[in-house]
Design an enzyme around this catalytic site. Structure first.
Site, PDB file in Angstrom:
ATOM      1  N   LYS A  77     -58.878  36.936  50.045  1.00  0.00           N
ATOM      2  CA  LYS A  77     -57.778  37.890  49.869  1.00  0.00           C
ATOM      3  C   LYS A  77     -57.878  38.673  48.559  1.00  0.00           C
ATOM      4  CE  LYS A  77     -54.293  35.603  52.667  1.00  0.00           C
ATOM      5  NZ  LYS A  77     -52.977  34.982  52.681  1.00  0.00           N
ATOM      6  N   ASP A 114     -47.898  39.172  54.153  1.00  0.00           N
ATOM      7  CA  ASP A 114     -47.439  37.772  54.148  1.00  0.00           C
ATOM      8  C   ASP A 114     -45.947  37.675  53.849  1.00  0.00           C
ATOM      9  OD1 ASP A 114     -49.723  36.306  54.777  1.00  0.00           O
ATOM     10  OD2 ASP A 114     -50.409  36.181  52.703  1.00  0.00           O
ATOM     11  N   GLY A 141     -51.556  32.763  46.039  1.00  0.00           N
ATOM     12  CA  GLY A 141     -51.579  34.101  46.638  1.00  0.00           C
ATOM     13  C   GLY A 141     -50.424  34.344  47.598  1.00  0.00           C
TER      14      GLY A 141
HETATM   15  N1  LIG Z   1     -47.920  31.084  57.691  1.00  0.00           N
HETATM   16  C1  LIG Z   1     -48.694  32.049  57.224  1.00  0.00           C
HETATM   17  O1  LIG Z   1     -48.739  33.170  57.758  1.00  0.00           O
HETATM   18  C2  LIG Z   1     -49.503  31.807  55.971  1.00  0.00           C
HETATM   19  C3  LIG Z   1     -50.059  32.885  55.289  1.00  0.00           C
HETATM   20  C4  LIG Z   1     -50.780  32.642  54.112  1.00  0.00           C
HETATM   21  C5  LIG Z   1     -50.945  31.332  53.648  1.00  0.00           C
HETATM   22  N2  LIG Z   1     -50.413  30.303  54.340  1.00  0.00           N
HETATM   23  C6  LIG Z   1     -50.561  28.918  53.825  1.00  0.00           C
HETATM   24  O2  LIG Z   1     -50.044  28.883  52.507  1.00  0.00           O
HETATM   25  C7  LIG Z   1     -50.718  27.900  51.728  1.00  0.00           C
HETATM   26  C8  LIG Z   1     -51.112  28.477  50.387  1.00  0.00           C
HETATM   27  O3  LIG Z   1     -52.034  29.542  50.576  1.00  0.00           O
HETATM   28  P1  LIG Z   1     -52.473  30.451  49.331  1.00  0.00           P
HETATM   29  O4  LIG Z   1     -53.363  31.497  49.872  1.00  0.00           O
HETATM   30  O5  LIG Z   1     -51.288  30.845  48.534  1.00  0.00           O
HETATM   31  O6  LIG Z   1     -53.334  29.380  48.475  1.00  0.00           O
HETATM   32  P2  LIG Z   1     -53.643  29.391  46.903  1.00  0.00           P
HETATM   33  O7  LIG Z   1     -53.602  30.754  46.349  1.00  0.00           O
HETATM   34  O8  LIG Z   1     -54.886  28.575  46.757  1.00  0.00           O
HETATM   35  O9  LIG Z   1     -52.403  28.567  46.213  1.00  0.00           O
HETATM   36  C9  LIG Z   1     -52.281  27.177  46.408  1.00  0.00           C
HETATM   37  C10 LIG Z   1     -50.992  26.666  45.766  1.00  0.00           C
HETATM   38  O10 LIG Z   1     -50.880  25.266  46.061  1.00  0.00           O
HETATM   39  C11 LIG Z   1     -50.767  24.511  44.846  1.00  0.00           C
HETATM   40  N3  LIG Z   1     -51.445  23.234  45.002  1.00  0.00           N
HETATM   41  C12 LIG Z   1     -52.636  23.011  45.623  1.00  0.00           C
HETATM   42  N4  LIG Z   1     -52.936  21.689  45.551  1.00  0.00           N
HETATM   43  C13 LIG Z   1     -51.900  21.077  44.887  1.00  0.00           C
HETATM   44  C14 LIG Z   1     -51.636  19.731  44.503  1.00  0.00           C
HETATM   45  N5  LIG Z   1     -52.481  18.735  44.788  1.00  0.00           N
HETATM   46  N6  LIG Z   1     -50.481  19.473  43.845  1.00  0.00           N
HETATM   47  C15 LIG Z   1     -49.618  20.470  43.558  1.00  0.00           C
HETATM   48  N7  LIG Z   1     -49.821  21.772  43.878  1.00  0.00           N
HETATM   49  C16 LIG Z   1     -50.961  22.064  44.544  1.00  0.00           C
HETATM   50  C17 LIG Z   1     -51.434  25.370  43.806  1.00  0.00           C
HETATM   51  O11 LIG Z   1     -50.990  24.973  42.521  1.00  0.00           O
HETATM   52  P3  LIG Z   1     -51.799  25.402  41.193  1.00  0.00           P
HETATM   53  O12 LIG Z   1     -51.423  26.836  40.917  1.00  0.00           O
HETATM   54  O13 LIG Z   1     -51.332  24.466  40.153  1.00  0.00           O
HETATM   55  O14 LIG Z   1     -53.259  25.260  41.528  1.00  0.00           O
HETATM   56  C18 LIG Z   1     -50.949  26.769  44.225  1.00  0.00           C
HETATM   57  O15 LIG Z   1     -49.624  26.972  43.809  1.00  0.00           O
HETATM   58  C19 LIG Z   1     -51.891  27.432  52.589  1.00  0.00           C
HETATM   59  O16 LIG Z   1     -51.505  26.204  53.155  1.00  0.00           O
HETATM   60  C20 LIG Z   1     -52.004  28.473  53.668  1.00  0.00           C
HETATM   61  O17 LIG Z   1     -52.492  27.920  54.858  1.00  0.00           O
HETATM   62  C21 LIG Z   1     -49.682  30.512  55.475  1.00  0.00           C
END
Ligand SMILES: NC(=O)c1ccc[n+]([C@@H]2O[C@H](COP(=O)([O-])OP(=O)(O)OC[C@H]3O[C@@H](n4cnc5c(N)ncnc54)[C@H](OP(=O)(O)O)[C@@H]3O)[C@@H](O)[C@H]2O)c1
Length: 269
Positions: A77, A114, A141
């Protein structure tokens, strides 16, 4: 095939969902039945592209005249946003795209739906966030896009609890600077009490046995528990909330309400 149009022909316009790996993507299963139902000569395919091959893949598609565009997911992304010739407002603020349109002149144009999808999903389920206090867990993100959409939707306060508080602070600072929104603040130790809604935007819950994104002990009986993870559909956190009798909102609503937005943007629908 006698008497039937073959599904993919020489005239078919193709679209993609780009990820790495792509085995978890849902968009082809959502878009292809819509193409068939609407009689569109389109197909959406999964594209599994490692980060080091992203530029060459995108450059190749820029010159492909029957390629229309793509839905974009982890981990592309942000890198793809940098490659776009123009970015829509949400993509500019978040630095991330989840849809990219490929125009005939070789230019590519990105935006991010999103947040709009999340808010549309909430409204459709009668959970309008206007005037509410929301705690968002996570600051990645998806969180950036959701934060902007919640501000646009008129939340009273948006508190962000993240493992890395600096990322929550950066979202609050950017929303104030670029969007003029003052109701956002980092809340790294918030326990979930006294808020109208809590949304999990972390990836905690994707895999079995992970910690809950937020323990629910302090959460009030009228707080809505919203998830954005789609698989598994009922995360451990949603199950824990339902066991306590709390109202829940499932992750699939966010994608369900982006289909028309993304499809229209990339010229697929
Ligand atoms: N439904 C939908 O349409 C849709 C769309 C997009 C994404 N999603 C889902 O949203 C989720 C996040 O996606 P993203 O693109 O935002 O990912 P990302 O940018 O990698 O962000 C991940 C987030 O999770 C936190 N995190 C990860 N592991 C953790 C842990 N062990 N303990 C505490 N916090 C933790 C990270 O914290 P830190 O900042 O501290 O690393 C960060 O805030 C995914 O599960 C994805 O499948 C769903």
């Amino acid at each position: 095939m006698t008497g039937q149009m073959p599904w993919v022909t020489g005239t078919t316009r193709f679209f993609a969902t780009i990820a790495n790996p792509a085995d978890h993507v849902r968009a082809p299963m959502v878009f292809n039945p819509i193409f068939a139902k609407r009689g569109l000569d389109h197909v959406m395919v999964p594209m599994s592209v490692p980060p080091e091959s992203l530029k060459v893949a995108i450059d190749g598609l820029r010159g492909t005249s029957n390629f229309g565009g793509m839905a974009v997911t982890i981990p592309h992304k942000m890198e793809l946003a940098k490659m776009c010739d123009t970015l829509g407002p949400t993509a500019q603020l978040t630095g991330a795209v989840n849809a990219v349109r490929f125009d005939a002149d070789g230019t590519i144009h990105g935006d991010n739906f999103d947040g709009a999808g999340f808010v549309a999903g909430l409204r459709r389920q009668d959970h309008d966030p206007a005037g509410r206090t929301v705690l968002m867990v996570g600051a990645g993100g998806a969180a950036r896009a959701i934060a902007l959409a919640l501000c646009d939707a008129g939340v009273e306060r948006l508190l962000i609890r993240n493992r890395t508080p600096e990322k929550a602070e950066a979202i609050a600072e950017e929303l104030a600077r670029l969007g003029g929104y003052r109701q956002v603040e980092s809340a790294p130790t918030h326990d979930g009490g006294d808020v109208d809604m809590i949304v999990n935007t972390t990836s905690l819950g994707l895999h079995e046995g992970e910690d809950l994104p937020l323990v629910l002990d302090a959460v009030g009986a009228n707080t809505l528990i919203a998830e954005i993870i789609m698989v598994p559909e009922r995360t451990d956190w949603l199950a824990a909330a339902e066991a306590r009798g709390l109202t829940t909102h499932y992750g699939h609503h966010m994608l369900d309400h982006q289909v028309e937005l993304i499809g229209t943007f990339i010229g697929a629908l």
